[in-house]
Design a protein around this motif. Structure first.
Motif, PDB file in Angstrom:
ATOM      1  N   ARG A  33       0.853  -1.188   0.000  1.00  0.00           N
ATOM      2  CA  ARG A  33       0.000   0.000   0.000  1.00  0.00           C
ATOM      3  C   ARG A  33       0.890   1.238   0.000  1.00  0.00           C
ATOM      4  O   ARG A  33       1.955   1.242   0.611  1.00  0.00           O
ATOM      5  CB  ARG A  33      -0.890  -0.012   1.250  1.00  0.00           C
ATOM      6  N   ALA A  34       0.440   2.274  -0.674  1.00  0.00           N
ATOM      7  CA  ALA A  34       1.118   3.573  -0.646  1.00  0.00           C
ATOM      8  C   ALA A  34       0.054   4.646  -0.463  1.00  0.00           C
ATOM      9  O   ALA A  34      -1.029   4.570  -1.050  1.00  0.00           O
ATOM     10  CB  ALA A  34       1.893   3.811  -1.938  1.00  0.00           C
ATOM     11  N   TYR A  35       0.360   5.609   0.390  1.00  0.00           N
ATOM     12  CA  TYR A  35      -0.518   6.771   0.544  1.00  0.00           C
ATOM     13  C   TYR A  35       0.332   7.959   0.941  1.00  0.00           C
ATOM     14  O   TYR A  35       1.487   7.806   1.300  1.00  0.00           O
ATOM     15  CB  TYR A  35      -1.644   6.511   1.565  1.00  0.00           C
ATOM     16  N   TRP A  36      -0.223   9.150   0.825  1.00  0.00           N
ATOM     17  CA  TRP A  36       0.538  10.340   1.171  1.00  0.00           C
ATOM     18  C   TRP A  36      -0.332  11.308   1.939  1.00  0.00           C
ATOM     19  O   TRP A  36      -1.536  11.368   1.768  1.00  0.00           O
ATOM     20  CB  TRP A  36       1.179  10.994  -0.052  1.00  0.00           C
ATOM     21  N   VAL A  37       0.348  12.041   2.818  1.00  0.00           N
ATOM     22  CA  VAL A  37      -0.288  13.038   3.692  1.00  0.00           C
ATOM     23  C   VAL A  37       0.210  14.408   3.241  1.00  0.00           C
ATOM     24  O   VAL A  37       1.411  14.607   3.077  1.00  0.00           O
ATOM     25  CB  VAL A  37       0.097  12.783   5.174  1.00  0.00           C
ATOM     26  N   TYR A  38      -0.716  15.349   3.050  1.00  0.00           N
ATOM     27  CA  TYR A  38      -0.343  16.671   2.549  1.00  0.00           C
ATOM     28  C   TYR A  38      -1.386  17.692   2.979  1.00  0.00           C
ATOM     29  O   TYR A  38      -2.432  17.332   3.523  1.00  0.00           O
ATOM     30  CB  TYR A  38      -0.204  16.651   1.021  1.00  0.00           C
ATOM     31  N   ASP A  39      -1.097  18.957   2.750  1.00  0.00           N
ATOM     32  CA  ASP A  39      -1.984  20.067   3.128  1.00  0.00           C
ATOM     33  C   ASP A  39      -2.341  20.027   4.615  1.00  0.00           C
ATOM     34  O   ASP A  39      -3.473  20.324   4.999  1.00  0.00           O
ATOM     35  CB  ASP A  39      -3.274  20.084   2.294  1.00  0.00           C
ATOM     36  N   VAL A  40      -1.378  19.667   5.458  1.00  0.00           N
ATOM     37  CA  VAL A  40      -1.621  19.632   6.901  1.00  0.00           C
ATOM     38  C   VAL A  40      -1.578  21.075   7.412  1.00  0.00           C
ATOM     39  O   VAL A  40      -0.575  21.767   7.242  1.00  0.00           O
ATOM     40  CB  VAL A  40      -0.569  18.761   7.625  1.00  0.00           C
ATOM     41  N   PRO A  41      -2.670  21.554   8.023  1.00  0.00           N
ATOM     42  CA  PRO A  41      -2.698  22.929   8.522  1.00  0.00           C
ATOM     43  C   PRO A  41      -1.650  23.147   9.617  1.00  0.00           C
ATOM     44  O   PRO A  41      -1.319  22.217  10.372  1.00  0.00           O
ATOM     45  CB  PRO A  41      -4.112  23.091   9.090  1.00  0.00           C
ATOM     46  N   GLY A  42      -1.139  24.368   9.704  1.00  0.00           N
ATOM     47  CA  GLY A  42      -0.170  24.718  10.742  1.00  0.00           C
ATOM     48  C   GLY A  42      -0.686  24.348  12.124  1.00  0.00           C
ATOM     49  O   GLY A  42      -1.856  24.563  12.432  1.00  0.00           O
ATOM     50  N   GLU A  44      -1.248  21.426  13.321  1.00  0.00           N
ATOM     51  CA  GLU A  44      -1.920  20.126  13.373  1.00  0.00           C
ATOM     52  C   GLU A  44      -0.888  19.001  13.348  1.00  0.00           C
ATOM     53  O   GLU A  44       0.245  19.177  12.917  1.00  0.00           O
ATOM     54  CB  GLU A  44      -2.889  19.963  12.195  1.00  0.00           C
ATOM     55  N   SER A  45      -1.320  17.830  13.796  1.00  0.00           N
ATOM     56  CA  SER A  45      -0.457  16.649  13.750  1.00  0.00           C
ATOM     57  C   SER A  45      -1.226  15.504  13.109  1.00  0.00           C
ATOM     58  O   SER A  45      -2.449  15.522  13.036  1.00  0.00           O
ATOM     59  CB  SER A  45       0.022  16.263  15.153  1.00  0.00           C
ATOM     60  N   ARG A  46      -0.492  14.523  12.639  1.00  0.00           N
ATOM     61  CA  ARG A  46      -1.064  13.319  12.040  1.00  0.00           C
ATOM     62  C   ARG A  46      -0.479  12.121  12.769  1.00  0.00           C
ATOM     63  O   ARG A  46       0.404  12.244  13.592  1.00  0.00           O
ATOM     64  CB  ARG A  46      -0.726  13.253  10.544  1.00  0.00           C
ATOM     65  N   GLY A  47      -0.942  10.952  12.416  1.00  0.00           N
ATOM     66  CA  GLY A  47      -0.473   9.748  13.096  1.00  0.00           C
ATOM     67  C   GLY A  47      -1.261   9.560  14.375  1.00  0.00           C
ATOM     68  O   GLY A  47      -2.486   9.527  14.353  1.00  0.00           O
ATOM     69  N   TRP A  94       4.457   3.591  18.440  1.00  0.00           N
ATOM     70  CA  TRP A  94       3.538   4.727  18.351  1.00  0.00           C
ATOM     71  C   TRP A  94       4.217   5.836  17.570  1.00  0.00           C
ATOM     72  O   TRP A  94       5.395   6.124  17.788  1.00  0.00           O
ATOM     73  CB  TRP A  94       3.193   5.209  19.763  1.00  0.00           C
ATOM     74  N   ARG A  95       3.495   6.451  16.641  1.00  0.00           N
ATOM     75  CA  ARG A  95       4.082   7.515  15.833  1.00  0.00           C
ATOM     76  C   ARG A  95       3.169   8.722  15.785  1.00  0.00           C
ATOM     77  O   ARG A  95       1.952   8.595  15.741  1.00  0.00           O
ATOM     78  CB  ARG A  95       4.408   7.045  14.428  1.00  0.00           C
ATOM     79  N   THR A  96       3.815   9.898  15.791  1.00  0.00           N
ATOM     80  CA  THR A  96       3.125  11.168  15.643  1.00  0.00           C
ATOM     81  C   THR A  96       3.925  12.021  14.669  1.00  0.00           C
ATOM     82  O   THR A  96       5.143  12.142  14.815  1.00  0.00           O
ATOM     83  CB  THR A  96       3.003  11.902  16.997  1.00  0.00           C
ATOM     84  N   LEU A  97       3.248  12.585  13.672  1.00  0.00           N
ATOM     85  CA  LEU A  97       3.874  13.462  12.695  1.00  0.00           C
ATOM     86  C   LEU A  97       3.393  14.877  12.971  1.00  0.00           C
ATOM     87  O   LEU A  97       2.186  15.097  13.130  1.00  0.00           O
ATOM     88  CB  LEU A  97       3.475  13.063  11.272  1.00  0.00           C
ATOM     89  N   GLU A  98       4.346  15.829  13.023  1.00  0.00           N
ATOM     90  CA  GLU A  98       3.968  17.205  13.349  1.00  0.00           C
ATOM     91  C   GLU A  98       4.965  18.187  12.747  1.00  0.00           C
ATOM     92  O   GLU A  98       5.949  17.792  12.136  1.00  0.00           O
ATOM     93  CB  GLU A  98       3.864  17.385  14.860  1.00  0.00           C
ATOM     94  N   ASP A  99       4.682  19.473  12.945  1.00  0.00           N
ATOM     95  CA  ASP A  99       5.546  20.563  12.464  1.00  0.00           C
ATOM     96  C   ASP A  99       5.772  20.491  10.959  1.00  0.00           C
ATOM     97  O   ASP A  99       6.895  20.628  10.467  1.00  0.00           O
ATOM     98  CB  ASP A  99       6.902  20.560  13.191  1.00  0.00           C
ATOM     99  N   PHE A 100       4.700  20.284  10.213  1.00  0.00           N
ATOM    100  CA  PHE A 100       4.796  20.216   8.750  1.00  0.00           C
ATOM    101  C   PHE A 100       5.124  21.592   8.186  1.00  0.00           C
ATOM    102  O   PHE A 100       4.485  22.579   8.534  1.00  0.00           O
ATOM    103  CB  PHE A 100       3.472  19.736   8.150  1.00  0.00           C
ATOM    104  N   SER A 101       6.122  21.660   7.313  1.00  0.00           N
ATOM    105  CA  SER A 101       6.411  22.912   6.612  1.00  0.00           C
ATOM    106  C   SER A 101       5.330  23.142   5.555  1.00  0.00           C
ATOM    107  O   SER A 101       4.597  22.215   5.180  1.00  0.00           O
ATOM    108  CB  SER A 101       7.795  22.853   5.965  1.00  0.00           C
ATOM    109  N   SER A 102       5.260  24.353   5.069  1.00  0.00           N
ATOM    110  CA  SER A 102       4.302  24.671   4.016  1.00  0.00           C
ATOM    111  C   SER A 102       4.593  23.812   2.786  1.00  0.00           C
ATOM    112  O   SER A 102       5.737  23.718   2.348  1.00  0.00           O
ATOM    113  CB  SER A 102       4.416  26.155   3.655  1.00  0.00           C
ATOM    114  N   GLY A 103       3.590  23.156   2.269  1.00  0.00           N
ATOM    115  CA  GLY A 103       3.753  22.327   1.082  1.00  0.00           C
ATOM    116  C   GLY A 103       4.354  20.959   1.332  1.00  0.00           C
ATOM    117  O   GLY A 103       4.642  20.235   0.376  1.00  0.00           O
TER     118      GLY A 103
END
Length: 134
Positions: A33-42, A44-47, A94-103
């Motif tokens: 499986r492949a997927y991508w995460v994008y357009d994460v608002p400032g 916010e976190s994912r995972g 356990w994983r948490t994704l955060e601090d996404f840069s613009s784009g």
């Protein structure tokens, strides 16, 4: 170390670089499986979950973000910002994704197809699963 950074082949070309990831060759599993995460608002976190059976490779194909990994006993944070590197996450982490840069875009290559029962969404349930307590 909880997570492992994997260097993927980087083919340098004056017209633009190329990176490739082949399952069972460049990463230690077949890609199901492949997927991508994008357009994460400032802000916010994912995972915010762990997997029982699925292994994943997270690749920052654009921009940058932080990934915090937790095995119930220790935590570590990785800055992902090179599209030729991926972070290998084994099961029971356990994983948490955060601090996404613009784009920023996070590509996830997974060893298993989506299966809701493979996810652990509650942190206390995760701690029980890995045999730890708060």
């Amino acid at each position: 170390m909880i997570g492992k950074l994997i260097e993927l082949p980087k083919i340098t070309d004056p017209r633009g670089n190329l990176t490739v990831a082949e399952g069972a060759l460049h990463i230690p599993f077949d890609i199901k499986r492949a997927y991508w995460v994008y357009d994460v608002p400032g802000g916010e976190s994912r995972g915010g979950h762990a997997h029982r059976q699925c292994r994943e490779l997270l690749v920052p194909v654009g921009g940058a973000f932080h990934v915090t990994l937790d095995n119930g006993r220790e935590r570590e944070t990785h800055l992902l910002n090179h599209p030729w590197q991926g972070l290998l996450i084994e099961t029971g982490i356990w994983r948490t994704l955060e601090d996404f840069s613009s784009g920023a875009v996070c590509l996830v290559l997974a060893s298993e197809p989506f299966e809701e029962s493979d996810y652990i969404y509650d942190y206390d349930d995760f701690l029980k699963y890995v045999g730890c307590s708060r």
